[in-house]
Motif scaffolding. Structure first.
Motif, PDB file in Angstrom:
ATOM      1  N   THR A   1      -0.730  63.584 -24.540  1.00 37.99           N
ATOM      2  CA  THR A   1      -0.975  62.698 -25.666  1.00 37.99           C
ATOM      3  C   THR A   1      -2.066  61.712 -25.256  1.00 37.99           C
ATOM      4  O   THR A   1      -1.915  60.986 -24.275  1.00 37.99           O
ATOM      5  CB  THR A   1       0.302  61.929 -26.065  1.00 37.99           C
ATOM      6  OG1 THR A   1       1.298  62.882 -26.438  1.00 37.99           O
ATOM      7  CG2 THR A   1       0.039  60.994 -27.225  1.00 37.99           C
ATOM      8  N   LEU A   2      -3.162  61.727 -25.992  1.00 38.89           N
ATOM      9  CA  LEU A   2      -4.264  60.789 -25.791  1.00 38.89           C
ATOM     10  C   LEU A   2      -4.098  59.686 -26.818  1.00 38.89           C
ATOM     11  O   LEU A   2      -3.777  59.957 -27.978  1.00 38.89           O
ATOM     12  CB  LEU A   2      -5.607  61.498 -25.977  1.00 38.89           C
ATOM     13  CG  LEU A   2      -5.814  62.789 -25.193  1.00 38.89           C
ATOM     14  CD1 LEU A   2      -7.122  63.453 -25.606  1.00 38.89           C
ATOM     15  CD2 LEU A   2      -5.801  62.519 -23.705  1.00 38.89           C
ATOM     16  N   GLU A   3      -4.318  58.446 -26.402  1.00 39.13           N
ATOM     17  CA  GLU A   3      -4.032  57.339 -27.318  1.00 39.13           C
ATOM     18  C   GLU A   3      -5.148  56.307 -27.330  1.00 39.13           C
ATOM     19  O   GLU A   3      -5.674  55.929 -26.288  1.00 39.13           O
ATOM     20  CB  GLU A   3      -2.707  56.676 -26.939  1.00 39.13           C
ATOM     21  CG  GLU A   3      -2.243  55.663 -27.942  1.00 39.13           C
ATOM     22  CD  GLU A   3      -0.819  55.174 -27.698  1.00 39.13           C
ATOM     23  OE1 GLU A   3      -0.446  54.164 -28.311  1.00 39.13           O
ATOM     24  OE2 GLU A   3      -0.085  55.798 -26.918  1.00 39.13           O
ATOM     25  N   TRP A   4      -5.493  55.871 -28.547  1.00 41.25           N
ATOM     26  CA  TRP A   4      -6.454  54.800 -28.772  1.00 41.25           C
ATOM     27  C   TRP A   4      -5.782  53.729 -29.622  1.00 41.25           C
ATOM     28  O   TRP A   4      -4.852  54.017 -30.374  1.00 41.25           O
ATOM     29  CB  TRP A   4      -7.662  55.307 -29.556  1.00 41.25           C
ATOM     30  CG  TRP A   4      -8.561  56.234 -28.815  1.00 41.25           C
ATOM     31  CD1 TRP A   4      -9.711  55.904 -28.156  1.00 41.25           C
ATOM     32  CD2 TRP A   4      -8.424  57.653 -28.665  1.00 41.25           C
ATOM     33  NE1 TRP A   4     -10.274  57.029 -27.613  1.00 41.25           N
ATOM     34  CE2 TRP A   4      -9.509  58.118 -27.901  1.00 41.25           C
ATOM     35  CE3 TRP A   4      -7.478  58.566 -29.094  1.00 41.25           C
ATOM     36  CZ2 TRP A   4      -9.678  59.451 -27.567  1.00 41.25           C
ATOM     37  CZ3 TRP A   4      -7.639  59.903 -28.759  1.00 41.25           C
ATOM     38  CH2 TRP A   4      -8.729  60.334 -28.006  1.00 41.25           C
ATOM     39  N   THR A   5      -6.265  52.508 -29.513  1.00 40.01           N
ATOM     40  CA  THR A   5      -5.802  51.426 -30.390  1.00 40.01           C
ATOM     41  C   THR A   5      -7.019  50.815 -31.067  1.00 40.01           C
ATOM     42  O   THR A   5      -8.126  50.851 -30.517  1.00 40.01           O
ATOM     43  CB  THR A   5      -5.046  50.333 -29.605  1.00 40.01           C
ATOM     44  OG1 THR A   5      -5.918  49.776 -28.620  1.00 40.01           O
ATOM     45  CG2 THR A   5      -3.794  50.886 -28.950  1.00 40.01           C
ATOM     46  N   PHE A   6      -6.806  50.275 -32.266  1.00 37.09           N
ATOM     47  CA  PHE A   6      -7.892  49.585 -32.950  1.00 37.09           C
ATOM     48  C   PHE A   6      -7.320  48.392 -33.697  1.00 37.09           C
ATOM     49  O   PHE A   6      -6.155  48.386 -34.084  1.00 37.09           O
ATOM     50  CB  PHE A   6      -8.669  50.525 -33.890  1.00 37.09           C
ATOM     51  CG  PHE A   6      -7.862  51.164 -34.978  1.00 37.09           C
ATOM     52  CD1 PHE A   6      -7.811  50.598 -36.248  1.00 37.09           C
ATOM     53  CD2 PHE A   6      -7.173  52.345 -34.749  1.00 37.09           C
ATOM     54  CE1 PHE A   6      -7.078  51.205 -37.266  1.00 37.09           C
ATOM     55  CE2 PHE A   6      -6.448  52.959 -35.756  1.00 37.09           C
ATOM     56  CZ  PHE A   6      -6.393  52.384 -37.020  1.00 37.09           C
ATOM     57  N   THR A   7      -8.156  47.368 -33.867  1.00 36.06           N
ATOM     58  CA  THR A   7      -7.711  46.172 -34.569  1.00 36.06           C
ATOM     59  C   THR A   7      -7.579  46.501 -36.049  1.00 36.06           C
ATOM     60  O   THR A   7      -8.405  47.210 -36.613  1.00 36.06           O
ATOM     61  CB  THR A   7      -8.710  45.008 -34.366  1.00 36.06           C
ATOM     62  OG1 THR A   7     -10.018  45.460 -34.706  1.00 36.06           O
ATOM     63  CG2 THR A   7      -8.695  44.501 -32.953  1.00 36.06           C
ATOM     64  N   THR A   8      -6.528  46.000 -36.643  1.00 33.63           N
ATOM     65  CA  THR A   8      -6.271  46.303 -38.052  1.00 33.63           C
ATOM     66  C   THR A   8      -5.622  45.110 -38.734  1.00 33.63           C
ATOM     67  O   THR A   8      -4.946  44.311 -38.099  1.00 33.63           O
ATOM     68  CB  THR A   8      -5.374  47.554 -38.198  1.00 33.63           C
ATOM     69  OG1 THR A   8      -5.207  47.825 -39.580  1.00 33.63           O
ATOM     70  CG2 THR A   8      -4.028  47.369 -37.563  1.00 33.63           C
TER      71      THR A   8
ATOM     72  N   GLY B   1      -2.443  50.506 -36.065  1.00 33.23           N
ATOM     73  CA  GLY B   1      -3.713  50.498 -35.355  1.00 33.23           C
ATOM     74  C   GLY B   1      -3.687  51.358 -34.105  1.00 33.23           C
ATOM     75  O   GLY B   1      -4.344  51.041 -33.122  1.00 33.23           O
ATOM     76  N   ARG B   2      -2.931  52.437 -34.148  1.00 33.45           N
ATOM     77  CA  ARG B   2      -2.851  53.338 -32.990  1.00 33.45           C
ATOM     78  C   ARG B   2      -3.160  54.766 -33.432  1.00 33.45           C
ATOM     79  O   ARG B   2      -2.678  55.222 -34.457  1.00 33.45           O
ATOM     80  CB  ARG B   2      -1.459  53.288 -32.367  1.00 33.45           C
ATOM     81  CG  ARG B   2      -1.183  51.951 -31.700  1.00 33.45           C
ATOM     82  CD  ARG B   2       0.230  51.762 -31.231  1.00 33.45           C
ATOM     83  NE  ARG B   2       0.806  52.918 -30.572  1.00 33.45           N
ATOM     84  CZ  ARG B   2       2.113  53.123 -30.475  1.00 33.45           C
ATOM     85  NH1 ARG B   2       2.953  52.261 -30.997  1.00 33.45           N
ATOM     86  NH2 ARG B   2       2.582  54.181 -29.856  1.00 33.45           N
ATOM     87  N   ILE B   3      -3.947  55.448 -32.624  1.00 32.47           N
ATOM     88  CA  ILE B   3      -4.232  56.866 -32.837  1.00 32.47           C
ATOM     89  C   ILE B   3      -3.640  57.604 -31.656  1.00 32.47           C
ATOM     90  O   ILE B   3      -4.025  57.355 -30.503  1.00 32.47           O
ATOM     91  CB  ILE B   3      -5.752  57.129 -32.916  1.00 32.47           C
ATOM     92  CG1 ILE B   3      -6.348  56.353 -34.077  1.00 32.47           C
ATOM     93  CG2 ILE B   3      -6.031  58.631 -33.018  1.00 32.47           C
ATOM     94  CD1 ILE B   3      -7.857  56.320 -34.066  1.00 32.47           C
TER      95      ILE B   3
END
Length: 189
Positions: free
Chosen positions: A40-47, A102-104
């Motif tokens: 599982t690869l994970e990114w976060t972004f501001t939302t 805000g998570r992929i």
């Protein structure tokens, strides 16, 4: 007139600052896995919680061997599964429940060694756009299973040989130290 200019300047500056504060991060910059396993690869972004997903764009890809392969794409809040490269067909899933946070989270199953490379995820919302990348290295599965290794070396002869070698080396070193010590003894003792 001066007041209107200041308000316009303030609005322009604040919109620039908002776009600059939109951040996409990876939770881990490098991953290691073995073929046929999953990861599982994970990114976060501001939302913003009140944000609309009509303006959500996500583009995740693999940059490897001088080519770019599509993994996952969202356009105006709608998934575009047909954009996925056939190398990943049926092997990439996204956890939709965490997008609003805000998570992929991309789950890649049945890994192959050719899945190794730089994974880039570009995100755009009404708050701004940014991207982040992480590296995945997929190694070939081991040539022998643990049961095969046991069958090939049932008595652990390799380990016994290593212990004998280390013991003999230690004995030789001790004899050399003893001989050096004896030869440096002062004469009258």
């Amino acid at each position: 007139m001066k007041m209107i200019s200041r308000i316009l300047l303030l609005l322009i500056l604040s919109s620039c600052l908002c776009a600059a504060t939109f951040v996409v991060n990876v939770t881990q910059s490098s991953y290691q896995a073995e073929e046929n396993h999953s990861i599982t690869l994970e990114w976060t972004f501001t939302t913003k919680t009140q944000g609309s997903w009509r303006e959500l764009f996500i583009y995740c890809s693999l940059l490897a061997s001088h080519k770019e392969l599509d993994l996952y794409q969202v356009h105006e809040g709608v998934e575009i599964p047909e954009s996925q490269d056939e190398q990943f067909s049926g092997r990439v899933q996204i956890d939709k429940d965490v997008l609003r946070e805000g998570r992929i989270r991309l789950h890649v199953s049945r890994l192959r060694t050719e899945d190794s490379g730089l994974y880039l995820c570009d995100v755009e919302t009404e708050d701004g756009s940014n991207d982040a990348a992480c590296r995945l290295n997929v190694t070939a599965a081991a040539d022998f299973s643990p049961t095969q290794r046991t069958t090939l070396d049932p008595e652990g002869r390799g380990r016994i040989g290593l212990h004998v070698f280390l013991g003999l080396t230690a004995a030789v070193l001790m004899v050399k130290l003893f001989l050096n010590f004896c030869s440096t003894e002062p004469e009258g003792s």
